[in-house]
Design a protein around this motif. Structure first.
Motif, mmCIF file in Angstrom:
data_model
loop_
_atom_site.group_PDB
_atom_site.id
_atom_site.type_symbol
_atom_site.label_atom_id
_atom_site.label_comp_id
_atom_site.label_asym_id
_atom_site.label_seq_id
_atom_site.Cartn_x
_atom_site.Cartn_y
_atom_site.Cartn_z
ATOM 1 N N ALA A 22 37.544 69.999 6.797
ATOM 2 C CA ALA A 22 36.137 69.593 6.713
ATOM 3 C C ALA A 22 35.945 68.542 5.626
ATOM 4 N N ASP A 23 36.574 68.759 4.473
ATOM 5 C CA ASP A 23 36.473 67.798 3.374
ATOM 6 C C ASP A 23 37.100 66.458 3.764
ATOM 7 N N TYR A 25 37.362 65.202 6.806
ATOM 8 C CA TYR A 25 36.452 64.524 7.739
ATOM 9 C C TYR A 25 35.240 63.955 7.015
ATOM 10 N N ALA A 26 34.713 64.684 6.052
ATOM 11 C CA ALA A 26 33.565 64.173 5.295
ATOM 12 C C ALA A 26 33.946 62.897 4.539
ATOM 13 N N ASN A 42 31.476 62.948 10.828
ATOM 14 C CA ASN A 42 30.477 63.856 10.253
ATOM 15 C C ASN A 42 30.306 65.102 11.119
ATOM 16 N N ALA A 45 33.288 67.336 10.627
ATOM 17 C CA ALA A 45 33.221 68.012 9.325
ATOM 18 C C ALA A 45 32.302 69.226 9.415
ATOM 19 N N ARG A 48 33.980 72.035 11.365
ATOM 20 C CA ARG A 48 35.006 72.723 10.591
ATOM 21 C C ARG A 48 34.375 73.636 9.540
ATOM 22 N N ARG A 49 33.272 73.220 8.955
ATOM 23 C CA ARG A 49 32.576 74.101 7.993
ATOM 24 C C ARG A 49 32.075 75.356 8.711
ATOM 25 N N ALA A 76 41.551 67.159 0.123
ATOM 26 C CA ALA A 76 41.208 66.354 1.294
ATOM 27 C C ALA A 76 42.007 65.055 1.305
#
Length: 150
Positions: A22-23, A25-26, A42, A45, A48-49, A76
């Motif tokens: 997630a991190d 992708y962010a 986004n 991300a 995934r979160r 990340a």
């Protein structure tokens, strides 16, 4: 190690890897601002979160303490092989290649867990459901990568 401890440990390992994803992708979305991939990164991300939250709830149901951060050794930037240095070139192919490499990593972690014969049926079912989303994300990035190469 008891089965319960094994279940919690496995889930926590997946939680950390999923948070790393997630991190990553962010970070990719931030660095790809204005590109055609910003929205996709986004969205992934966020997905995934949500997966990490689902796994965290399962750990709580088992009476364990859920992981709340990514791995110590795989930030990340490491998970996505120093994506930040790659994206400064604004080369979409390079960005997608690095993100897809991160997808290979998370997919492998989930595949290992799905094959784990020592997990309880309940935990295995939760992991298999999460794996479906991970696999879809991986396959999408793989397909994008191949479309950019051709």
């Amino acid at each position: 190690m008891s089965q319960l401890e094994h279940d919690i440990s496995t889930l926590n390992g997946l939680i950390a890897t999923t948070i790393d994803s997630a991190d990553g992708y962010a970070e990719a979305a931030k660095e790809a601002r204005g590109s055609r991939f910003e929205t996709l990164f986004n969205a992934r991300a966020g997905e995934r979160r949500n997966l990490a939250n689902t796994l965290q709830r399962q750990v709580g149901l088992l009476g364990g303490e859920a992981e709340s951060s990514g791995t110590v050794l795989a930030s990340a930037e490491r998970l996505f092989f120093n994506l930040k240095s790659v994206v400064t070139s604004h080369d979409e192919k390079m960005i997608v290649n690095e993100v897809e490499a991160g997808e290979d990593h998370i997919k492998a972690k989930y595949e290992d867990a799905v094959r784990d014969r020592d997990l309880s049926a309940q935990v295995k079912a939760v992991i298999e459901q999460a794996y479906q989303a991970v696999r879809e994300g991986h396959d999408e990035m793989r397909d994008i990568k191949h479309s950019l190469q051709g």
